[in-house]
Write a protein that holds these residues in place. Structure first.
Motif, PDB file in Angstrom:
ATOM      1  N   ASP A  67       0.712  -1.159  -0.012  1.00  0.00           N
ATOM      2  CA  ASP A  67      -0.052   0.120  -0.137  1.00  0.00           C
ATOM      3  C   ASP A  67       0.960   1.293   0.016  1.00  0.00           C
ATOM      4  O   ASP A  67       0.147   2.165  -0.256  1.00  0.00           O
ATOM      5  N   ARG A  68       2.010   1.100   0.496  1.00  0.00           N
ATOM      6  CA  ARG A  68       2.929   2.255   0.631  1.00  0.00           C
ATOM      7  C   ARG A  68       4.361   2.367   0.207  1.00  0.00           C
ATOM      8  O   ARG A  68       4.727   1.191  -0.065  1.00  0.00           O
ATOM      9  N   HIS A 126       8.277   4.502  -0.005  1.00  0.00           N
ATOM     10  CA  HIS A 126       9.254   5.306   0.242  1.00  0.00           C
ATOM     11  C   HIS A 126      10.343   5.143  -0.665  1.00  0.00           C
ATOM     12  O   HIS A 126      11.145   4.057  -0.694  1.00  0.00           O
ATOM     13  N   CYS A 167       8.747  -0.734  -0.219  1.00  0.00           N
ATOM     14  CA  CYS A 167       7.319  -0.783  -0.253  1.00  0.00           C
ATOM     15  C   CYS A 167       6.861  -1.609   0.905  1.00  0.00           C
ATOM     16  O   CYS A 167       7.462  -2.442   1.306  1.00  0.00           O
ATOM     17  N   ASP A 186       3.012  -2.112   3.631  1.00  0.00           N
ATOM     18  CA  ASP A 186       1.572  -1.749   4.020  1.00  0.00           C
ATOM     19  C   ASP A 186       1.749  -0.890   4.986  1.00  0.00           C
ATOM     20  O   ASP A 186       0.606  -0.358   5.544  1.00  0.00           O
ATOM     21  N   PRO A 199       3.324   2.763   6.311  1.00  0.00           N
ATOM     22  CA  PRO A 199       4.365   3.879   5.943  1.00  0.00           C
ATOM     23  C   PRO A 199       5.335   4.137   6.812  1.00  0.00           C
ATOM     24  O   PRO A 199       6.503   4.514   6.389  1.00  0.00           O
ATOM     25  N   LEU A 239       7.598   9.861  -1.214  1.00  0.00           N
ATOM     26  CA  LEU A 239       6.541   9.064  -0.599  1.00  0.00           C
ATOM     27  C   LEU A 239       5.424   8.824  -1.429  1.00  0.00           C
ATOM     28  O   LEU A 239       5.055   9.621  -2.328  1.00  0.00           O
ATOM     29  N   PHE A 294       1.362   6.676  -1.753  1.00  0.00           N
ATOM     30  CA  PHE A 294       0.306   6.101  -1.031  1.00  0.00           C
ATOM     31  C   PHE A 294      -0.657   5.655  -2.052  1.00  0.00           C
ATOM     32  O   PHE A 294      -0.338   5.866  -3.472  1.00  0.00           O
ATOM     33  N   TYR A 319       2.504   4.698  -7.494  1.00  0.00           N
ATOM     34  CA  TYR A 319       2.083   5.069  -6.236  1.00  0.00           C
ATOM     35  C   TYR A 319       1.506   6.580  -6.576  1.00  0.00           C
ATOM     36  O   TYR A 319       1.972   7.513  -7.345  1.00  0.00           O
TER      37      TYR A 319
END
Length: 419
Positions: free
Chosen positions: A69-70, A72, A186, A188, A190, A215, A217, A344
């Motif tokens: 899901d996230r 950086h 990556c 789920d 952050p 970042l 999402f 993302y």
């Protein structure tokens, strides 16, 4: 390809409040690490959730892995000209990545050590689950340009690792482009992804420096069959026919570098294109629904191609506007060119005019960018969507194969096992 583990591991459990008397467990993924602190026998948090992805494998995790899901993402510039020091850093990073993806703190952890020294781990992920964290490393063209001769790897630069050309409509920010190295984190959660990049940057102090980062999402692509295609910030589904992590034949044909593709150190790896795409949200939001659907070539509700009923119905490209995004990006319009997307959404606040600084952080893996992204992007020069977007950041990286076992490390195929 990596698969989720059957058995869950997790971050060290916080045992209680007591300052220097506290201690955390320490067991590394893929191999034991000395447990030297009280409380090492404690079961880590989240041990029953199965939320860790194996770090070792033929391929690096984070490519064909089901999209988390996230994000950086960080690009680094290398500061050391000492080959041995750089290789030592790669080995340190590998060990840290091995531990963090298994849900453990780096080194001896965030507390309980010498009061006079900084802890090995920054600590913000204590008590959090592994959250399917994956860490994927790549080497940029500038790495070979600046350090090829110094590090004795000038002849190892892949022909496919070329500088991306200037595309129509590009308005690239140098401060958000390029990089000698990249690490894609990556997860789920952050905080787990941010913790990973933060610790790698801390370990690399004096040898590497973060050039830029992003970042993300709201994943905008899926690599999981039958999963609903996520929507981008324009509210549309895009990339419905993205390559799934289970499609071995398509991965071999379009994503993984073959043994005959050259050079040898990249066999089993892939090439990553990263593009920061600013979306003109306010302009789009004042555009009629009909025009929005014409621009994409899909319905906004179901996501069906023009003239079709369901999202996954085969598109009839000639029924779309000649400059519709789906029509121009489709493999049939690009000689079969296909890429694996795992981008993302992002929002970085507002600009000086009160507009959302938001868009898509596009990530695409392919066997060869010259026949993948470059070919497709050139065909998108006349894309109707270009009125509503602008590419403002760009980078390309060669992503080597996976770390095979506890004795292996990131970049070993490039620098040699004996390094």
């Amino acid at each position: 390809m990596t698969e989720p583990s059957e058995k869950t591991t997790s971050r060290r459990a916080l045992l209680g409040w007591g300052g220097a008397g506290l201690a955390l467990g320490a067991v590394a993924a893929g191999g034991a690490v000395a447990a030297t602190r009280p409380g090492d026998d404690a079961a880590p948090a989240g041990a029953d959730t199965g939320a860790a992805i194996p770090f070792h494998g033929k391929r690096q995790a984070g490519i064909a892995t089901p999209v988390q899901d996230r994000l950086h993402f960080a690009a680094f510039d290398v500061r050391t000209e000492d080959r041995a020091a750089f290789v030592a850093l790669l080995k340190e990073w590998t060990e840290a990545a091995r531990r963090m993806t298994a849900g453990h703190a780096v080194g001896d952890g965030a507390y309980g050590g010498l009061a006079e020294a900084p802890p090995d781990d920054t600590g913000e992920a204590l008590g959090l689950k592994p959250s399917r964290l994956t860490l994927t490393i790549g080497f940029g063209p500038s790495f070979f340009e600046k350090f090829g001769e110094k590090f004795g790897i000038a002849d190892a630069r892949p022909e496919a690792l070329t500088e991306l050309p200037q595309f129509a409509g590009d308005n690239l920010d140098r401060d958000r482009s390029g990089g000698d190295l990249c690490v894609q984190a990556c997860a789920d959660d952050p905080q787990v992804a941010v913790h990973a990049i933060r610790n790698l940057a801390r370990i690399g102090f004096g040898k590497v420096v973060v050039r830029w980062s992003q970042l993300g999402f709201g994943k905008t692509s899926s690599t999981t069959p039958d999963a609903q295609t996520p929507r981008n910030l324009f509210g549309f589904k895009d990339g419905t026919r993205n390559i799934a992590g289970t499609e071995t034949d398509r991965l071999d044909e379009f994503v993984w570098v073959g043994e005959k593709d050259g050079p040898d150190w990249m066999a089993g790896g892939s090439y990553l294109v990263a593009r920061r795409i600013r979306m003109h949200i306010e302009t789009w939001d004042r555009t009629s629904l009909q025009e929005q659907e014409d621009v994409f070539g899909r319905s906004k509700g179901e996501g069906a191609p023009v003239g079709k009923a369901k999202e996954r119905d085969k598109p009839f490209l000639k029924a779309m506007m000649p400059d519709a995004h789906v029509r121009l990006a489709h493999p049939d319009s690009n000689g079969g060119a296909t890429i694996l997307r795992r981008g993302y959404s992002f929002t970085d606040g507002t600009d000086g005019l009160g507009r959302l600084d938001a868009g898509l952080f596009f990530l695409a893996y392919q066997r060869d960018p010259r026949t993948g992204f470059i070919r497709i992007q050139r065909n998108l020069a006349k894309d109707a969507l270009n009125e509503y977007i602008q590419h403002v950041g760009s980078a390309l990286f060669a992503v080597p194969p996976g770390v095979r076992d506890k004795d292996d490390w990131w970049g070993s195929t490039l620098f040699g096992k004996e390094a």
